[in-house]
Scaffold this motif. Structure first.
Motif, PDB file in Angstrom:
ATOM      1  N   UNK A   1       0.822  -1.191   0.000  1.00  0.00           N
ATOM      2  CA  UNK A   1       0.000   0.000   0.000  1.00  0.00           C
ATOM      3  C   UNK A   1       0.864   1.253   0.000  1.00  0.00           C
ATOM      4  N   UNK A   2       1.929   1.232   0.781  1.00  0.00           N
ATOM      5  CA  UNK A   2       2.783   2.411   0.827  1.00  0.00           C
ATOM      6  C   UNK A   2       3.494   2.628  -0.508  1.00  0.00           C
ATOM      7  N   UNK A   3       3.772   1.528  -1.236  1.00  0.00           N
ATOM      8  CA  UNK A   3       4.380   1.663  -2.564  1.00  0.00           C
ATOM      9  C   UNK A   3       3.425   2.374  -3.513  1.00  0.00           C
ATOM     10  N   UNK A   4       2.136   2.029  -3.433  1.00  0.00           N
ATOM     11  CA  UNK A   4       1.126   2.673  -4.290  1.00  0.00           C
ATOM     12  C   UNK A   4       1.022   4.159  -3.968  1.00  0.00           C
ATOM     13  N   UNK A   5       0.965   4.498  -2.695  1.00  0.00           N
ATOM     14  CA  UNK A   5       0.897   5.910  -2.301  1.00  0.00           C
ATOM     15  C   UNK A   5       2.153   6.659  -2.710  1.00  0.00           C
ATOM     16  N   UNK A   6       3.272   6.022  -2.601  1.00  0.00           N
ATOM     17  CA  UNK A   6       4.521   6.653  -3.020  1.00  0.00           C
ATOM     18  C   UNK A   6       4.526   6.864  -4.535  1.00  0.00           C
ATOM     19  N   UNK A   7       3.998   5.875  -5.281  1.00  0.00           N
ATOM     20  CA  UNK A   7       3.933   5.991  -6.750  1.00  0.00           C
ATOM     21  C   UNK A   7       3.001   7.127  -7.149  1.00  0.00           C
ATOM     22  N   UNK A   8       1.847   7.241  -6.472  1.00  0.00           N
ATOM     23  CA  UNK A   8       0.903   8.326  -6.761  1.00  0.00           C
ATOM     24  C   UNK A   8       1.500   9.673  -6.373  1.00  0.00           C
ATOM     25  N   UNK A   9       2.246   9.703  -5.306  1.00  0.00           N
ATOM     26  CA  UNK A   9       2.834  10.942  -4.817  1.00  0.00           C
ATOM     27  C   UNK A   9       3.880  11.533  -5.731  1.00  0.00           C
TER      28      UNK A   9
END
Length: 68
Positions: A1-9
């Motif tokens: 999940x944190x990878x997805x948020x980091x990718x979106x960020x």
């Protein structure tokens, strides 16, 4: 999940995500507006509201003028 948020960020990826969100929202609005017969008739009746207000005002003014 944190990878997805980091990718979106990331700035270059957030544009694509924003575009997808706005496109899906636009499609949802179009589907909402143009489906449903009752809704379509109701929305069609709303287009005369500004003219009805003008007629009501002119009728009121006529009554006031007639009463004077």
């Amino acid at each position: 999940m944190s990878e997805l948020l980091r990718w979106i960020g990331q700035f270059e990826n957030s544009k694509i995500v924003a575009l997808l969100i706005f496109f899906v929202t636009f499609c949802a609005i179009i589907i909402y507006v143009f489906t449903g017969k009752r809704r379509k008739q109701r929305l069609e009746s709303y287009k005369y509201i500004p003219f009805e207000d003008d007629e009501n005002e002119s009728r009121t003014q006529r009554k006031v003028n007639d009463d004077e």
